[in-house]
Scaffold this motif. Structure first.
Motif, PDB file in Angstrom:
ATOM      1  N   HIS A 195      41.934 -18.710  97.811  1.00 44.27           N
ATOM      2  CA  HIS A 195      41.327 -17.355  97.431  1.00 44.27           C
ATOM      3  C   HIS A 195      41.953 -16.287  98.121  1.00 44.27           C
ATOM      4  N   ASP A 196      42.665 -15.469  97.183  1.00 49.38           N
ATOM      5  CA  ASP A 196      43.284 -14.467  97.565  1.00 49.38           C
ATOM      6  C   ASP A 196      42.646 -13.125  97.862  1.00 49.38           C
ATOM      7  N   TYR A 197      42.772 -12.567  98.851  1.00 47.45           N
ATOM      8  CA  TYR A 197      41.749 -11.484  98.955  1.00 47.45           C
ATOM      9  C   TYR A 197      42.596  -9.934  99.212  1.00 47.45           C
ATOM     10  N   LEU A 198      43.819 -10.060  98.668  1.00 46.73           N
ATOM     11  CA  LEU A 198      44.799  -8.857  98.762  1.00 46.73           C
ATOM     12  C   LEU A 198      44.226  -7.622  97.879  1.00 46.73           C
ATOM     13  N   GLY A 199      44.067  -6.579  98.510  1.00 45.95           N
ATOM     14  CA  GLY A 199      43.468  -5.395  97.824  1.00 45.95           C
ATOM     15  C   GLY A 199      41.921  -5.281  97.921  1.00 45.95           C
ATOM     16  N   TYR A 232      42.016 -22.335 100.986  1.00 45.30           N
ATOM     17  CA  TYR A 232      42.612 -21.555 101.724  1.00 45.30           C
ATOM     18  C   TYR A 232      42.183 -20.086 101.369  1.00 45.30           C
ATOM     19  N   PHE A 233      42.040 -19.475 102.578  1.00 44.47           N
ATOM     20  CA  PHE A 233      41.578 -17.998 102.301  1.00 44.47           C
ATOM     21  C   PHE A 233      42.961 -17.229 102.846  1.00 44.47           C
ATOM     22  N   ILE A 234      43.456 -16.488 101.998  1.00 39.86           N
ATOM     23  CA  ILE A 234      44.798 -15.820 102.071  1.00 39.86           C
ATOM     24  C   ILE A 234      44.728 -14.283 102.097  1.00 39.86           C
ATOM     25  N   ASN A 235      45.702 -13.423 102.574  1.00 38.57           N
ATOM     26  CA  ASN A 235      45.470 -11.972 102.864  1.00 38.57           C
ATOM     27  C   ASN A 235      44.225 -11.521 102.976  1.00 38.57           C
ATOM     28  N   VAL A 236      43.520 -12.243 103.918  1.00 39.14           N
ATOM     29  CA  VAL A 236      42.000 -11.800 104.357  1.00 39.14           C
ATOM     30  C   VAL A 236      42.138 -10.704 105.371  1.00 39.14           C
ATOM     31  N   GLY A 265      51.263 -11.840 103.704  1.00 40.51           N
ATOM     32  CA  GLY A 265      52.618 -12.048 103.738  1.00 40.51           C
ATOM     33  C   GLY A 265      52.984 -13.417 103.099  1.00 40.51           C
ATOM     34  N   ALA A 266      54.158 -13.180 102.337  1.00 40.93           N
ATOM     35  CA  ALA A 266      54.492 -14.795 101.640  1.00 40.93           C
ATOM     36  C   ALA A 266      54.987 -15.659 102.732  1.00 40.93           C
ATOM     37  N   SER A 267      55.659 -15.065 103.883  1.00 36.98           N
ATOM     38  CA  SER A 267      56.212 -16.259 105.050  1.00 36.98           C
ATOM     39  C   SER A 267      54.857 -16.966 105.524  1.00 36.98           C
ATOM     40  N   THR A 268      53.964 -15.942 106.032  1.00 36.57           N
ATOM     41  CA  THR A 268      52.808 -16.640 106.554  1.00 36.57           C
ATOM     42  C   THR A 268      51.900 -17.401 105.815  1.00 36.57           C
ATOM     43  N   TYR A 286      53.793 -16.378  97.161  1.00 43.63           N
ATOM     44  CA  TYR A 286      53.026 -17.224  98.505  1.00 43.63           C
ATOM     45  C   TYR A 286      54.057 -18.064  99.040  1.00 43.63           C
ATOM     46  N   GLY A 287      55.195 -17.540  98.935  1.00 46.25           N
ATOM     47  CA  GLY A 287      56.196 -18.207  99.840  1.00 46.25           C
ATOM     48  C   GLY A 287      56.959 -19.552  99.202  1.00 46.25           C
ATOM     49  N   GLY A 288      56.646 -19.568  98.167  1.00 48.04           N
ATOM     50  CA  GLY A 288      57.232 -20.614  97.257  1.00 48.04           C
ATOM     51  C   GLY A 288      58.549 -20.296  96.452  1.00 48.04           C
ATOM     52  N   GLU A 289      58.709 -21.027  95.586  1.00 51.01           N
ATOM     53  CA  GLU A 289      59.806 -20.816  94.505  1.00 51.01           C
ATOM     54  C   GLU A 289      59.533 -20.713  93.009  1.00 51.01           C
TER      55      GLU A 289
END
Length: 293
Positions: A195-199, A232-236, A265-268, A286-289
């Motif tokens: 779940h991406d909360y960016l913005g 996973y909750f990301i960019n929270v 951030g992609a690294s985190t 999200y830090g992958g390829e």
């Protein structure tokens, strides 16, 4: 007579404990059932005709008519099927193997699917410019589970997304059903959700979006049991992290174990996701390829 051992990993980390052999049709998932789960499943099966009669009271011969749930045919005349066992076990596990409560949940789910008309929702065409960036199914984890991304900031036009709450819910259910199509109920029966909360901010939510989120949460908790492996909750945003920790003591331990709140951030994000998802399967953002959405 040949037998098959079903094993269960103990919570103490010891060697798997053998479970009594069965004559059940098996697959990789049913082989992990415990003896207690098999006992509950056998009792649950005996109630399936009554489940169908209660779920479809206006349908003739409902007790003996096969139905489909998540692509799996449940035939009351032939329930000895490994994939059926996996599906039914989800309702039992969601109710801590209480057969009566599992029956109530399955009846409620079948009634809801009929009333909501899930099939029609899945066949409906939704505007790409409104919903196209809100949900993505991309790659699989290292165990073959599909990875589903919910991008809450994918469309900042809240009126377009949530102006018609029921349309949003139909889209959201159709997206969930599309995700479930990737489960074979033989080697995998769960997914990873990101779940991406960016913005997303507190001011970016209106009454409709809150109502939609509440209704969607009720639908998925009540009618899609045990389909989630990890979330996973990301960019929270910091305020959402605070809310999560506030409600943490109220969450069941089994639910909490599936949830992780990750920073930005992609690294985190990569550090959190790469142990589960190979870099070639994880989007670059999200830090992958992977060259994904």
């Amino acid at each position: 007579m040949s037998t098959q051992e079903v094993t269960q990993e103990t919570q103490t980390g010891h060697e798997p404990t053998p479970v009594e052999p069965t004559q059940e049709p098996q697959n990789a998932l049913t082989e992990k059932f415990t003896a207690e789960e098999w006992d509950a499943l056998k009792a649950f099966r005996a109630k399936i005709p009554d489940v169908l009669a209660s779920a479809y009271p206006d349908k003739i011969h409902s007790k003996t008519t096969a139905i489909k749930l998540w692509g799996v045919t449940i035939d009351p005349a032939d329930l000895l099927d490994a994939r059926v066992s996996v599906v039914l076990m989800k309702f039992l596990r969601a109710r801590y193997l209480n057969v009566s409560e599992g029956k109530t949940m399955l009846i409620s789910t079948l009634r809801w699917r009929d009333e909501f008309n899930v099939e029609a929702a899945c066949n409906e065409t939704y505007p790409q410019d409104v919903f196209g960036e809100l949900g993505h199914i991309s790659g699989r984890d290292k165990q073959g589970r599909p990875v589903v991304y919910n991008v809450y900031g994918g469309n900042q036009d809240l009126k377009a997304v949530f102006g018609d709450v029921q349309r949003f819910l139909r889209w959201r259910v159709a997206f969930m059903e599309k995700s479930i199509e990737l489960l074979d109920f033989e080697t995998n029966d769960q997914m990873i959700q990101v779940h991406d909360y960016l913005g997303v901010s507190m001011t970016s939510r209106d009454a409709n979006s809150k109502n939609a989120a509440s209704e969607a949460s009720s639908i998925f908790s009540g009618h899609y049991p045990e389909l989630l492996f990890k979330k996973y909750f990301i960019n929270v945003p910091s305020y959402m992290t605070w809310i999560f920790w506030l409600f943490k003591p109220l969450l069941p331990s089994a639910t909490l174990a599936k949830m992780s709140v990750v920073g930005s951030g992609a690294s985190t994000i990569g550090k959190a996701l790469l142990p589960e998802i190979d870099a070639k399967q994880l989007p670059k953002r999200y830090g992958g390829e992977a060259d994904a959405f």
